[in-house]
Design a protein around this motif. Structure first.
Motif, PDB file in Angstrom:
ATOM      1  N   GLN A 188       2.082 -23.599  22.362  1.00  0.00           N
ATOM      2  CA  GLN A 188       1.866 -24.779  21.521  1.00  0.00           C
ATOM      3  C   GLN A 188       1.652 -24.377  20.073  1.00  0.00           C
ATOM      4  O   GLN A 188       2.112 -25.070  19.164  1.00  0.00           O
ATOM      5  CB  GLN A 188       0.653 -25.560  22.033  1.00  0.00           C
ATOM      6  N   SER A 189       0.967 -23.256  19.870  1.00  0.00           N
ATOM      7  CA  SER A 189       0.695 -22.888  18.477  1.00  0.00           C
ATOM      8  C   SER A 189       1.974 -22.441  17.768  1.00  0.00           C
ATOM      9  O   SER A 189       2.164 -22.746  16.590  1.00  0.00           O
ATOM     10  CB  SER A 189      -0.408 -21.820  18.391  1.00  0.00           C
ATOM     11  N   ILE A 190       2.872 -21.739  18.486  1.00  0.00           N
ATOM     12  CA  ILE A 190       4.150 -21.367  17.851  1.00  0.00           C
ATOM     13  C   ILE A 190       4.964 -22.634  17.556  1.00  0.00           C
ATOM     14  O   ILE A 190       5.560 -22.774  16.492  1.00  0.00           O
ATOM     15  CB  ILE A 190       4.965 -20.397  18.747  1.00  0.00           C
ATOM     16  N   ALA A 191       4.954 -23.573  18.507  1.00  0.00           N
ATOM     17  CA  ALA A 191       5.704 -24.823  18.300  1.00  0.00           C
ATOM     18  C   ALA A 191       5.203 -25.544  17.059  1.00  0.00           C
ATOM     19  O   ALA A 191       5.980 -26.054  16.248  1.00  0.00           O
ATOM     20  CB  ALA A 191       5.581 -25.716  19.529  1.00  0.00           C
ATOM     21  N   GLU A 192       3.900 -25.550  16.899  1.00  0.00           N
ATOM     22  CA  GLU A 192       3.310 -26.219  15.745  1.00  0.00           C
ATOM     23  C   GLU A 192       3.702 -25.524  14.441  1.00  0.00           C
ATOM     24  O   GLU A 192       4.077 -26.164  13.459  1.00  0.00           O
ATOM     25  CB  GLU A 192       1.785 -26.197  15.893  1.00  0.00           C
ATOM     26  N   GLU A 193       3.639 -24.191  14.470  1.00  0.00           N
ATOM     27  CA  GLU A 193       4.023 -23.403  13.296  1.00  0.00           C
ATOM     28  C   GLU A 193       5.484 -23.673  12.931  1.00  0.00           C
ATOM     29  O   GLU A 193       5.832 -23.829  11.760  1.00  0.00           O
ATOM     30  CB  GLU A 193       3.844 -21.915  13.656  1.00  0.00           C
ATOM     31  N   ALA A 194       6.326 -23.738  13.951  1.00  0.00           N
ATOM     32  CA  ALA A 194       7.751 -23.980  13.710  1.00  0.00           C
ATOM     33  C   ALA A 194       7.965 -25.359  13.098  1.00  0.00           C
ATOM     34  O   ALA A 194       8.754 -25.523  12.156  1.00  0.00           O
ATOM     35  CB  ALA A 194       8.531 -23.853  15.023  1.00  0.00           C
ATOM     36  N   ILE A 195       7.241 -26.344  13.609  1.00  0.00           N
ATOM     37  CA  ILE A 195       7.354 -27.706  13.055  1.00  0.00           C
ATOM     38  C   ILE A 195       6.960 -27.696  11.578  1.00  0.00           C
ATOM     39  O   ILE A 195       7.633 -28.292  10.736  1.00  0.00           O
ATOM     40  CB  ILE A 195       6.446 -28.670  13.865  1.00  0.00           C
ATOM     41  N   ASN A 196       5.871 -26.977  11.271  1.00  0.00           N
ATOM     42  CA  ASN A 196       5.389 -26.938   9.883  1.00  0.00           C
ATOM     43  C   ASN A 196       6.355 -26.231   8.943  1.00  0.00           C
ATOM     44  O   ASN A 196       6.289 -26.422   7.733  1.00  0.00           O
ATOM     45  CB  ASN A 196       4.013 -26.274   9.820  1.00  0.00           C
ATOM     46  N   SER A 197       7.243 -25.396   9.512  1.00  0.00           N
ATOM     47  CA  SER A 197       8.157 -24.636   8.651  1.00  0.00           C
ATOM     48  C   SER A 197       9.416 -25.438   8.303  1.00  0.00           C
ATOM     49  O   SER A 197      10.205 -25.018   7.466  1.00  0.00           O
ATOM     50  CB  SER A 197       8.569 -23.339   9.355  1.00  0.00           C
ATOM     51  N   ILE A 198       9.600 -26.582   8.940  1.00  0.00           N
ATOM     52  CA  ILE A 198      10.812 -27.382   8.678  1.00  0.00           C
ATOM     53  C   ILE A 198      10.663 -28.104   7.338  1.00  0.00           C
ATOM     54  O   ILE A 198       9.622 -28.708   7.068  1.00  0.00           O
ATOM     55  CB  ILE A 198      11.054 -28.408   9.820  1.00  0.00           C
ATOM     56  N   LYS A 199      11.720 -27.956   6.519  1.00  0.00           N
ATOM     57  CA  LYS A 199      11.664 -28.589   5.192  1.00  0.00           C
ATOM     58  C   LYS A 199      12.602 -29.791   5.173  1.00  0.00           C
ATOM     59  O   LYS A 199      13.769 -29.689   5.503  1.00  0.00           O
ATOM     60  CB  LYS A 199      12.061 -27.587   4.115  1.00  0.00           C
ATOM     61  N   VAL A 200      12.054 -30.921   4.764  1.00  0.00           N
ATOM     62  CA  VAL A 200      12.850 -32.142   4.702  1.00  0.00           C
ATOM     63  C   VAL A 200      12.848 -32.657   3.274  1.00  0.00           C
ATOM     64  O   VAL A 200      11.804 -32.692   2.617  1.00  0.00           O
ATOM     65  CB  VAL A 200      12.275 -33.229   5.634  1.00  0.00           C
TER      66      VAL A 200
END
Lengths: 80, 741, 161
Positions: B110-122
């Motif tokens: 879950q923590s990697i998933a969260e980190e990955a979500i935070n790295s997405i730039k829109v």
């Protein structure tokens, strides 16, 4: 002749007419006749709920319609 | 609590539910309780804006991250003709509300998933949001959907009005001319959330051939299968959905949010993916129900006969069309026999989450308006509010406002029961206000299947497809016990997955005990027919010469044969010799669900220093047709009452000027707790529904309808003036008191 | 990120777990020990579905960091019934049909048992305030309160007889 009443969302097919009288013996026959009268309405009628003599059907098809029947098309009710 | 006269053996008793032990010991598996080896965790990126154009999404960093297995956007969904549901699950060109999902990842933890979500730039082009029906209807309003034309009519200019609804009868102008008293008011109710305690959760596992297995908490596994099929354009036969136990739904789990996303993530990752929403996501991006504006004008003559009524209502649909404004319009005058009325409704788009069904969808808001107005009429007429309703009450043969004549309904019976109920006869003390209101819901039938399997010792398994959200397994077992004539304890009910039982529509619309119950009764009758056939063979009789009585096959009276009755258990035991195991099955498309009416009243006090309203007593009277398990009928009435009280007094979606929900937690969106409410007294009225073998009407939804106005009318009585808008929370009550003084 | 070694006693059994420092006791119970009877409804201590006893104190396990449970005695819903069968609170909840969906029930079971352990004769108001930290959206609380009252009566009858 059965009395047939449309809700407002179907009246764009009927030029604003809300009520017609139709002679038919089943729901299926009624839809066929109405679609001849108002081309294109058939699909929406099949997607509607209908009350035949007070009994509400979400999906009617073979249901009997008598000469004094009252048929009200209604929007389908969904629940929560 | 009054008990109906009992004419049954099993029906009307209150046994322990078959799934009870698992639920009090923590063994029952709910949505988030399921796991698979090698499972990944899915997480969603949500929009920080209520209305914005998506100019670009950069997923590169997320995709490169160690432990990330798949990353998707709507570009990974089928491109052609996406449904509203598809665009709601993952946004396309525009994000339409704060919290709108637009990308998702699956990762090892879950923590990697969260980190990955935070790295997405829109990159967003922020647009002006439309945050209320008033704003949406303004002439120069920004458009939520630039291509939307009212009722799909291309001759109209694009607008935020998705649809209009209209009903009328008679001549309202003449009707109002005959009125001696007229009430005309506007009532506003903000969005409320269904507030189920269990967040949405699922596990999806797609195999190498593209076959998807999904475990999830839902009100309808077959609907989830359909939705996944539609959104991902996958074959129905490539999707298997297993419903877990469900931790509340109230309409909110009739649609999907995470399931298709999890399936697509799993497909790309080649591993199972689990997705569990947190509470904040549940508040921001699921449910809620429509915020509404209702204007009502009602007139009555001096005898208390309503001569005309007029209603106009706007229901917020959220970001996509489909508010329950139609049932709102159809239900507003449903309890009354009206000769002259006009009803108009609008389905209005705003930059808020797409609304979902919530218990009697549409009815609580519109009926709050009418029931408040009728209460004011009763005051003007100086008439008891129940008497006024009795004078105008719909009954068998009354033309419902939406057209057809009512079959047997129980409104008059409920009103009469209320009038003589000790809780109503006892007048409230000084400084305590009492409010009365009636409730209504249509109820639906729809499709259900049931199979009955009989074990050699006579034990019965019912296999059916209606997720058990409030004790319905117990009701199924009771109806089977009654029909077969065998003990309740020898029957178990199992909720199947989409491949182990026949098609079944969702648990909703108050249909389960009625429609799935009907299927269970029919399946039992199928078993009985087989039992009679086996007994006839045993006795060398024709099947027509055998009757079924209280669990025994007996020779029909007049049949000249010496034969001991054959018990169900005996027939089950010898089934191997007489032709193989006993099974039964039935499927129905149940019609004639039978409308359900209620009468509620409540006694409240108001603290004039804090503005807090305290509910001192609450009584619910409701027509159940026939109560199969009275405790679970009462449970529906009590639970609905408290949800309605919460809506009336506290619950509301509070938005800031940018369309950000400010109270997305159970701390700030405060649903009633045990210390907020009194015992909820119930009286079940039974006016049997002729369309069900035992007379069942659905009971689940009606209970939430009347409490809004009952509470509002009670507060009106204490304060001496009315607060038209809900909720009557302490700040609102204080403000109203300030304005009044 | 190095993991933290946590030793605790859960439902009478000693357990040893390696967990992430930011992991909650709730996650430890559900994900590491696979005791999924304790539910997550909010993750912010507002709903009470994750209620457990820690050293005989009621806590929302979502608000307790797993390392904080080191050396502690934790009782979850799975530890309420014993070899003699259901606890009277569980039995009464069933008899009164005091659950509908059942997802809040584990929290109510743990909290109600803790109340009766502390106060064998609570009045209705006491029960309502004690259970005010446990949200139930289905029942309107009526049958839950009655079940706890009935459980108290039954406990009293068995201890005085």
């Amino acid at each position: 002749m059965a009395r047939v009443v449309f809700p407002s969302n179907l009246m764009n097919y009927t030029n604003g007419i809300s009520e017609v009288e139709v002679s038919c013996s089943t729901f299926r026959e009624l839809v066929r006749q109405l679609n001849n009268l108002y081309p294109g309405i058939g699909d929406d009628l099949r997607k509607s709920a209908v009350a035949i003599d007070g009994q509400i059907y979400q999906d009617a098809w073979f249901e009997k319609i008598g000469p004094t029947s009252e048929v009200f098309f209604m929007q389908r009710i969904e629940g929560g | 609590m009054a008990e109906a006269v009992r004419e049954f053996t099993a029906i009307g008793t209150r046994p322990i539910r078959p799934d009870g032990v698992e639920k009090v010991t923590g063994k029952a598996n709910f949505g988030a309780d399921f796991s698979l080896p090698g499972m990944l965790y899915g997480k969603v990126l949500r929009s920080p804006y209520a209305h914005a154009r998506v100019k670009g999404i950069d997923l590169s960093e997320a995709k490169a991250m160690e432990g990330v297995f798949s990353v998707i956007t709507s570009a990974d969904f089928p491109k052609e003709n996406p449904s509203d549901m598809s665009c709601n699950i993952l946004a396309r060109e525009k994000v339409l509300y704060h919290g709108h999902a637009l990308a998702a990842v699956a990762a090892r933890s879950q923590s990697i998933a969260e980190e990955a979500i935070n790295s997405i730039k829109v990159e967003y082009e922020v647009l002006q949001p439309v945050l209320s029906a008033d704003a949406a209807l303004a002439e120069d309003a920004p458009l939520v959907d630039e291509n939307l034309r009212t009722n799909g009519d291309e001759s109209f200019m694009p607008s935020n009005v998705a649809a209009t609804v209209h009903y009328e009868r008679g001549d309202v102008d003449k009707g109002f001319e005959k009125a001696d008293y007229i009430v005309e008011e506007e009532y506003r109710i903000p969005s409320a959330h269904q507030g189920y305690i269990e967040p949405h959760a699922c596990v999806a596992d797609v195999n190498e051939k593209g076959r998807a297995s999904v475990w999830c908490c839902t009100q309808g596994a077959f609907e989830v299968r359909n939705y996944i099929s539609e959104v991902l354009q996958k074959k129905i036969s490539d999707i298997k959905v297993t419903p877990s136990e469900i931790g509340g739904g109230f309409g909110g789990k009739t649609v999907v949010y995470v399931e298709p996303v999890a399936v697509r993530l799993s497909e790309l990752a080649g591993r199972p993916v689990k997705m569990v929403m947190n509470r904040e996501e549940v508040f921001r991006a699921t449910g809620p129900c429509s915020a509404t504006v209702c204007r009502v004008k009602v007139g009555a003559n001096k005898d208390g006969i309503i001569t005309a009524a007029k209603a106009w209502m706007a229901y917020e649909a959220g970001a996509f069309p489909g508010s329950p404004v139609t049932p709102g319009c159809m239900s507003i005058f449903a309890p009354y026999d009206l000769k002259n009325f006009v009803i108009d409704g609008l389905d209005v788009l705003v930059n808020k989450p797409k609304v979902a069904a919530y218990r009697a969808p549409g009815a609580p808001q519109s009926m709050h308006a009418m029931e408040s107005a009728v209460d004011e009429l009763a005051r003007k007429l100086n008439m008891d509010p129940i008497d006024l309703r009795l004078k105008n009450a719909a009954d068998e043969g009354t033309e419902a406002p939406y057209g057809p004549k009512y079959p047997a309904i129980g409104l008059v019976e409920c009103l009469k029961a209320a009038k003589v109920h000790p809780n109503y006869v006892n007048k409230p003390a000084k400084d305590v206000g009492r409010g009365v209101a009636v409730g209504f819901w249509f109820n639906i039938g729809m499709q259900s299947s049931a199979e009955i399997w009989v074990a050699p010792n006579g034990a019965v398994t019912i296999m059916e497809g209606s997720p058990d959200i409030g004790g319905s397994r117990a009701s199924m077992c009771l109806m089977a016990a009654e029909t077969l004539g065998i003990p309740y304890d020898s029957i178990n009910a199992v909720i199947g997955d989409t491949e182990s039982t026949g098609f079944c529509n969702l648990t909703g619309g108050s249909r389960t005990t009625f429609a799935t119950g009907l299927a269970v009764v029919r399946a039992c009758e199928d078993v009985i027919a087989e039992c009679k056939r086996r007994a006839a063979m045993t006795w060398d009789l024709d099947t027509e010469q055998v009757d079924w009585e209280n669990g025994f096959a007996v020779p029909r009276p007049g049949v000249n044969i010496e034969a001991e009755p054959l018990s169900f258990a005996e027939l089950a035991k010898t089934a191997g010799r007489t032709g193989g195991p006993l099974v039964g099955r039935a499927s129905v498309n149940a019609q004639g669900a039978g409308a359900c009416f209620s009468v509620n009243w409540t006694d409240v006090t108001v603290d004039r220093d804090t503005g807090k309203v305290d509910v001192q007593a609450f009584t619910a009277v409701q027509d159940a047709g026939r109560a199969i398990h009275p405790s679970y009928v009462e449970g529906q009435m009590q639970g609905g009452a408290v949800q309605g009280i919460g809506w009336a007094l506290n619950e509301e979606y509070i938005y800031d000027d940018n369309g950000v929900l400010e109270n997305a937690s159970f701390l700030d969106y405060r649903i009633p707790v045990a210390s907020d409410v009194p015992m909820i007294d119930c009286q079940i009225v039974e006016v049997p529904n002729p369309s069900h073998p035992y007379g069942v009407r659905g009971v689940g939804e009606t209970p939430i309808v009347a409490p809004l106005a009952a509470t509002a009318n009670a507060v009106r009585e204490v304060l001496g003036f009315r607060i038209n808008d809900l909720p009557m929370s302490p700040p609102r009550v204080l403000e109203a008191l300030d304005n009044a003084s | 990120m190095s993991k933290v070694h946590v030793e605790l006693n859960v439902n009478g059994q000693p357990e040893e777990v390696l967990c992430e420092p930011q992991q909650s006791l709730l996650d430890l119970l559900r994900d590491e020990l696979h005791l999924t009877g304790t539910k997550e409804g909010c993750g912010t201590g507002d709903c009470g579905a994750c209620t457990v006893l820690m050293d005989e104190r009621l806590v929302c396990s979502c608000l307790v960091l797993a390392p904080e449970a080191n050396g502690k005695k934790v009782v979850t819903v799975e530890g309420i019934a014993d070899q003699n069968g259901l606890h009277v609170v569980q039995q009464k909840l069933l008899e009164h049909a005091a659950l509908q969906c059942g997802v809040c029930t584990p929290g109510f079971v743990v909290a109600a048992k803790a109340l009766l352990d502390k106060n064998p004769d609570p009045d209705e108001t006491t029960i309502r305030y004690w259970l005010a930290g446990n949200l139930c959206r289905c029942t309107g609380y009526d049958k839950i309160i009655r079940a706890v009252q009935d459980a108290a009566q039954e406990l009293k009858a068995t201890t005085t007889s």
